[in-house]
Design a protein around this motif. Structure first.
Motif, PDB file in Angstrom:
ATOM      1  N   ARG A 110       0.838  -1.212   0.000  1.00  0.00           N
ATOM      2  CA  ARG A 110       0.000   0.000   0.000  1.00  0.00           C
ATOM      3  C   ARG A 110       0.868   1.256   0.000  1.00  0.00           C
ATOM      4  O   ARG A 110       0.615   2.212  -0.734  1.00  0.00           O
ATOM      5  CB  ARG A 110      -0.956   0.004   1.195  1.00  0.00           C
ATOM      6  CG  ARG A 110      -2.179  -0.904   1.021  1.00  0.00           C
ATOM      7  CD  ARG A 110      -3.225  -0.672   2.106  1.00  0.00           C
ATOM      8  NE  ARG A 110      -2.801  -1.167   3.408  1.00  0.00           N
ATOM      9  CZ  ARG A 110      -2.899  -2.430   3.807  1.00  0.00           C
ATOM     10  NH1 ARG A 110      -3.403  -3.341   2.996  1.00  0.00           N
ATOM     11  NH2 ARG A 110      -2.492  -2.785   5.010  1.00  0.00           N
ATOM     12  N   LYS A 111       1.908   1.254   0.827  1.00  0.00           N
ATOM     13  CA  LYS A 111       2.829   2.392   0.901  1.00  0.00           C
ATOM     14  C   LYS A 111       3.522   2.608  -0.441  1.00  0.00           C
ATOM     15  O   LYS A 111       3.639   3.742  -0.917  1.00  0.00           O
ATOM     16  CB  LYS A 111       3.855   2.169   2.014  1.00  0.00           C
ATOM     17  CG  LYS A 111       4.815   3.320   2.188  1.00  0.00           C
ATOM     18  CD  LYS A 111       5.791   3.057   3.327  1.00  0.00           C
ATOM     19  CE  LYS A 111       6.780   4.203   3.445  1.00  0.00           C
ATOM     20  NZ  LYS A 111       7.768   3.972   4.499  1.00  0.00           N
ATOM     21  N   ALA A 112       3.976   1.529  -1.061  1.00  0.00           N
ATOM     22  CA  ALA A 112       4.649   1.633  -2.358  1.00  0.00           C
ATOM     23  C   ALA A 112       3.703   2.194  -3.415  1.00  0.00           C
ATOM     24  O   ALA A 112       4.091   3.047  -4.218  1.00  0.00           O
ATOM     25  CB  ALA A 112       5.181   0.263  -2.788  1.00  0.00           C
ATOM     26  N   LEU A 113       2.437   1.748  -3.401  1.00  0.00           N
ATOM     27  CA  LEU A 113       1.462   2.247  -4.365  1.00  0.00           C
ATOM     28  C   LEU A 113       1.196   3.739  -4.162  1.00  0.00           C
ATOM     29  O   LEU A 113       1.078   4.493  -5.129  1.00  0.00           O
ATOM     30  CB  LEU A 113       0.158   1.450  -4.270  1.00  0.00           C
ATOM     31  CG  LEU A 113       0.234   0.006  -4.777  1.00  0.00           C
ATOM     32  CD1 LEU A 113      -1.025  -0.759  -4.395  1.00  0.00           C
ATOM     33  CD2 LEU A 113       0.454  -0.022  -6.280  1.00  0.00           C
ATOM     34  N   ARG A 114       1.115   4.168  -2.893  1.00  0.00           N
ATOM     35  CA  ARG A 114       0.934   5.605  -2.618  1.00  0.00           C
ATOM     36  C   ARG A 114       2.121   6.402  -3.134  1.00  0.00           C
ATOM     37  O   ARG A 114       1.950   7.457  -3.750  1.00  0.00           O
ATOM     38  CB  ARG A 114       0.741   5.844  -1.117  1.00  0.00           C
ATOM     39  CG  ARG A 114      -0.647   5.497  -0.595  1.00  0.00           C
ATOM     40  CD  ARG A 114      -0.879   6.025   0.822  1.00  0.00           C
ATOM     41  NE  ARG A 114       0.091   5.518   1.786  1.00  0.00           N
ATOM     42  CZ  ARG A 114      -0.022   4.368   2.456  1.00  0.00           C
ATOM     43  NH1 ARG A 114      -1.070   3.594   2.268  1.00  0.00           N
ATOM     44  NH2 ARG A 114       0.915   3.985   3.316  1.00  0.00           N
ATOM     45  N   ASN A 115       3.337   5.903  -2.892  1.00  0.00           N
ATOM     46  CA  ASN A 115       4.541   6.607  -3.344  1.00  0.00           C
ATOM     47  C   ASN A 115       4.610   6.704  -4.863  1.00  0.00           C
ATOM     48  O   ASN A 115       4.946   7.757  -5.406  1.00  0.00           O
ATOM     49  CB  ASN A 115       5.800   5.926  -2.804  1.00  0.00           C
ATOM     50  CG  ASN A 115       5.974   6.112  -1.306  1.00  0.00           C
ATOM     51  OD1 ASN A 115       5.381   7.010  -0.710  1.00  0.00           O
ATOM     52  ND2 ASN A 115       6.779   5.259  -0.708  1.00  0.00           N
ATOM     53  N   VAL A 116       4.279   5.616  -5.543  1.00  0.00           N
ATOM     54  CA  VAL A 116       4.289   5.626  -7.004  1.00  0.00           C
ATOM     55  C   VAL A 116       3.230   6.590  -7.529  1.00  0.00           C
ATOM     56  O   VAL A 116       3.480   7.338  -8.480  1.00  0.00           O
ATOM     57  CB  VAL A 116       4.083   4.203  -7.566  1.00  0.00           C
ATOM     58  CG1 VAL A 116       3.803   4.209  -9.053  1.00  0.00           C
ATOM     59  CG2 VAL A 116       5.280   3.333  -7.253  1.00  0.00           C
ATOM     60  N   SER A 117       2.069   6.605  -6.899  1.00  0.00           N
ATOM     61  CA  SER A 117       0.999   7.524  -7.304  1.00  0.00           C
ATOM     62  C   SER A 117       1.437   8.969  -7.121  1.00  0.00           C
ATOM     63  O   SER A 117       1.201   9.808  -7.999  1.00  0.00           O
ATOM     64  CB  SER A 117      -0.262   7.228  -6.493  1.00  0.00           C
ATOM     65  OG  SER A 117      -1.286   8.111  -6.851  1.00  0.00           O
ATOM     66  N   ARG A 118       2.077   9.276  -6.006  1.00  0.00           N
ATOM     67  CA  ARG A 118       2.566  10.642  -5.770  1.00  0.00           C
ATOM     68  C   ARG A 118       3.611  11.043  -6.795  1.00  0.00           C
ATOM     69  O   ARG A 118       3.614  12.163  -7.288  1.00  0.00           O
ATOM     70  CB  ARG A 118       3.169  10.748  -4.364  1.00  0.00           C
ATOM     71  CG  ARG A 118       2.141  10.820  -3.274  1.00  0.00           C
ATOM     72  CD  ARG A 118       2.813  11.094  -1.924  1.00  0.00           C
ATOM     73  NE  ARG A 118       1.910  10.700  -0.872  1.00  0.00           N
ATOM     74  CZ  ARG A 118       2.159   9.799   0.060  1.00  0.00           C
ATOM     75  NH1 ARG A 118       3.340   9.218   0.118  1.00  0.00           N
ATOM     76  NH2 ARG A 118       1.264   9.486   0.962  1.00  0.00           N
ATOM     77  N   GLN A 119       4.514  10.124  -7.113  1.00  0.00           N
ATOM     78  CA  GLN A 119       5.562  10.416  -8.095  1.00  0.00           C
ATOM     79  C   GLN A 119       4.956  10.658  -9.474  1.00  0.00           C
ATOM     80  O   GLN A 119       5.403  11.538 -10.195  1.00  0.00           O
ATOM     81  CB  GLN A 119       6.573   9.260  -8.156  1.00  0.00           C
ATOM     82  CG  GLN A 119       7.443   9.153  -6.927  1.00  0.00           C
ATOM     83  CD  GLN A 119       8.307   7.900  -6.955  1.00  0.00           C
ATOM     84  OE1 GLN A 119       8.241   7.080  -7.849  1.00  0.00           O
ATOM     85  NE2 GLN A 119       9.136   7.746  -5.920  1.00  0.00           N
ATOM     86  N   ALA A 120       3.931   9.890  -9.810  1.00  0.00           N
ATOM     87  CA  ALA A 120       3.280  10.067 -11.095  1.00  0.00           C
ATOM     88  C   ALA A 120       2.583  11.416 -11.182  1.00  0.00           C
ATOM     89  O   ALA A 120       2.638  12.108 -12.195  1.00  0.00           O
ATOM     90  CB  ALA A 120       2.280   8.934 -11.356  1.00  0.00           C
ATOM     91  N   LYS A 121       1.938  11.810 -10.089  1.00  0.00           N
ATOM     92  CA  LYS A 121       1.256  13.112 -10.053  1.00  0.00           C
ATOM     93  C   LYS A 121       2.260  14.249 -10.117  1.00  0.00           C
ATOM     94  O   LYS A 121       2.026  15.266 -10.762  1.00  0.00           O
ATOM     95  CB  LYS A 121       0.390  13.228  -8.811  1.00  0.00           C
ATOM     96  CG  LYS A 121      -0.845  12.368  -8.848  1.00  0.00           C
ATOM     97  CD  LYS A 121      -1.642  12.482  -7.563  1.00  0.00           C
ATOM     98  CE  LYS A 121      -2.814  11.510  -7.593  1.00  0.00           C
ATOM     99  NZ  LYS A 121      -3.539  11.491  -6.323  1.00  0.00           N
ATOM    100  N   ALA A 122       3.380  14.091  -9.433  1.00  0.00           N
ATOM    101  CA  ALA A 122       4.411  15.142  -9.424  1.00  0.00           C
ATOM    102  C   ALA A 122       5.050  15.294 -10.798  1.00  0.00           C
ATOM    103  O   ALA A 122       5.452  16.390 -11.190  1.00  0.00           O
ATOM    104  CB  ALA A 122       5.498  14.825  -8.380  1.00  0.00           C
ATOM    105  N   GLY A 123       5.133  14.201 -11.542  1.00  0.00           N
ATOM    106  CA  GLY A 123       5.731  14.227 -12.872  1.00  0.00           C
ATOM    107  C   GLY A 123       4.793  14.735 -13.942  1.00  0.00           C
ATOM    108  O   GLY A 123       5.218  15.043 -15.051  1.00  0.00           O
ATOM    109  N   SER A 124       3.526  14.847 -13.629  1.00  0.00           N
ATOM    110  CA  SER A 124       2.531  15.281 -14.635  1.00  0.00           C
ATOM    111  C   SER A 124       2.529  16.765 -14.830  1.00  0.00           C
ATOM    112  O   SER A 124       2.878  17.576 -14.106  1.00  0.00           O
ATOM    113  CB  SER A 124       1.127  14.851 -14.227  1.00  0.00           C
ATOM    114  OG  SER A 124       1.044  13.464 -14.150  1.00  0.00           O
TER     115      SER A 124
END
Length: 124
Positions: A110-124
């Motif tokens: 769950r933590k990894a999925l949140r981190n990946v989601s945040r990174q994807a949003k930051a890169g957009s």
């Protein structure tokens, strides 16, 4: 990605554990603490790992100094991706995989999925 053979995995484990470059002699000496293995056998398998792109090498005096290209975690992730690719229903395979995880592993996922989601949003 093909799973590493037994001796390949044993050699790579030393690089991943030591987290530093090493010579074939160092690897042989360490394996020989637990079981006998010939220097030439380890040298051959280490050269195969180099040829497959698992190791980098550079001259250190007269010996080759090897270091891993991929981390243990990257190797494990590639194996999981391959396993997932074997399923015709990836979502069902993921559910089955997660059902077999401990609570701690599920929390880490769950933590990894949140981190990946945040990174994807930051890169957009």
């Amino acid at each position: 990605m093909r799973r590493l053979g037994d001796l390949e995995a044993e050699i790579m484990d030393r690089f991943w554990t030591w987290n530093r470059p090493a010579t074939v002699r160092e690897i042989v000496d360490d394996i020989n603490k637990y079981r006998p293995v010939a220097y030439t056998t380890v040298m051959t398998v280490t050269n195969i790992l180099y040829g497959k792109g698992w190791l980098l090498r550079g001259k250190h005096g007269r010996a080759w100094l090897y270091s891993p290209v991929r981390s243990r975690e990257a190797y494990a992730a590639a194996l999981m991706e391959d396993g997932l690719g074997e399923s015709k229903d990836r979502p069902a395979a993921l559910v089955a995989f997660v059902e077999n995880m401990s609570e701690e592993e599920q929390a880490a996922l769950r933590k990894a999925l949140r981190n990946v989601s945040r990174q994807a949003k930051a890169g957009s």
